[in-house]
Scaffold this motif. Structure first.
Motif, mmCIF file in Angstrom:
data_model
loop_
_atom_site.group_PDB
_atom_site.id
_atom_site.type_symbol
_atom_site.label_atom_id
_atom_site.label_comp_id
_atom_site.label_asym_id
_atom_site.label_seq_id
_atom_site.Cartn_x
_atom_site.Cartn_y
_atom_site.Cartn_z
ATOM 1 N N ILE A 169 0.736 -1.234 -0.013
ATOM 2 C CA ILE A 169 -0.060 0.095 -0.126
ATOM 3 C C ILE A 169 0.817 1.299 0.150
ATOM 4 C CG2 ILE A 169 -1.602 1.259 1.281
ATOM 5 C CD1 ILE A 169 -2.735 -1.336 0.366
ATOM 6 N N PHE A 170 0.623 1.982 -1.093
ATOM 7 C CA PHE A 170 1.566 3.213 -1.042
ATOM 8 C C PHE A 170 1.101 4.079 0.013
ATOM 9 C CE2 PHE A 170 2.616 7.507 -2.839
ATOM 10 C CZ PHE A 170 4.027 7.346 -3.022
ATOM 11 N N ARG A 171 1.962 4.677 0.817
ATOM 12 C CA ARG A 171 1.692 5.294 2.056
ATOM 13 C C ARG A 171 1.893 6.862 1.620
ATOM 14 N NH1 ARG A 171 1.526 1.756 6.477
ATOM 15 N NH2 ARG A 171 0.666 3.823 7.684
ATOM 16 N N LYS A 172 1.015 7.840 2.002
ATOM 17 C CA LYS A 172 1.054 9.168 1.864
ATOM 18 C C LYS A 172 1.575 9.791 3.246
ATOM 19 C CE LYS A 172 -2.484 9.952 -1.565
ATOM 20 N NZ LYS A 172 -3.932 10.601 -1.856
ATOM 21 N N GLU A 173 2.417 11.001 3.150
ATOM 22 C CA GLU A 173 2.774 11.537 4.121
ATOM 23 C C GLU A 173 1.559 12.590 4.691
ATOM 24 O OE1 GLU A 173 6.320 14.622 5.441
ATOM 25 O OE2 GLU A 173 6.421 13.311 3.618
ATOM 26 N N GLY A 174 1.466 12.462 6.024
ATOM 27 C CA GLY A 174 0.180 13.398 6.621
ATOM 28 C C GLY A 174 0.314 14.803 6.693
ATOM 29 N N LYS A 175 -0.430 15.485 7.261
ATOM 30 C CA LYS A 175 -0.175 17.174 7.197
ATOM 31 C C LYS A 175 1.013 17.373 8.121
ATOM 32 C CE LYS A 175 -4.608 19.403 7.350
ATOM 33 N NZ LYS A 175 -5.818 20.032 8.144
ATOM 34 N N LYS A 176 1.595 18.447 7.731
ATOM 35 C CA LYS A 176 2.749 18.921 8.584
ATOM 36 C C LYS A 176 2.392 20.296 9.307
ATOM 37 C CE LYS A 176 6.173 17.010 5.372
ATOM 38 N NZ LYS A 176 7.010 17.275 4.177
#
Length: 177
Positions: A169-176
């Motif tokens: 599952i390609f993981r996305k980076e969350g909000k910074k």
């Protein structure tokens, strides 16, 4: 020339194939399966093998040649060893359990999801986080696994949901901040 279509399909011990017109029936230890081929190919049963040949050299005949050979091979594989799809559940509180013939999924909804498999398909839950779908029809096994996965597909931020075993599952980076 189709590289797939040229190879004959071997019939292992305990498997019999009968041909009536363009319909081939394969019987084995796990059951019986049939396939209706188009008129673009010729099927012949020889000494412990099934051969598929195209009728003519049209594009459609060449397409049906390789596809028909693959379908016959899937029939033989299905009645000898069967097909299997394994699913994993990831997420806090997400679990699966069998209640008789019904798969009960707890996936974070306000209610449990009850899934009754179609005839010919066996669904088991060896652990709370694993689901195994087995059967002799490859298409039906894959469709049942996809229907179960659809209840909670993996999301890209935390990876929670139902996924195929060894699926990336390609993981996305969350909000910074």
């Amino acid at each position: 020339m189709s590289r797939i279509g040229k190879k004959p399909v071997p019939l292992p011990a305990g498997v019999t194939a009968t041909l009536s017109g363009q319909s081939i029936e394969v019987k084995g230890p796990k059951g019986t399966r049939t396939f209706n081929a188009t008129d673009d190919v010729t099927i012949t049963i020889g000494e412990g093998e099934v051969k598929v040949e195209p009728r003519g050299s049209s594009k459609r005949a060449r397409q049906q040649w390789g596809m028909s050979r693959s379908m016959i091979e899937n029939l033989v594989t299905g009645v000898t060893t069967g097909f299997k799809k394994e699913l994993e559940i990831q997420g806090v509180g997400f679990r699966a359990a069998m209640a008789g013939n019904v798969l009960k999924l707890n996936l974070g909804y306000s209610h449990d999801v009850d899934f009754t498999p179609p005839p010919g398909i066996t669904v088991t839950a060896p652990k709370q986080t694993e689901i195994v779908v087995e059967g002799i029809d490859e298409q039906q096994v894959g469709q049942v696994a996809a229907n179960i996965r659809k209840w909670r597909a993996p999301e890209p931020y935390k990876g929670k949901g139902i996924r195929y075993k060894n699926e990336f599952i390609f993981r996305k980076e969350g909000k910074k901040k």
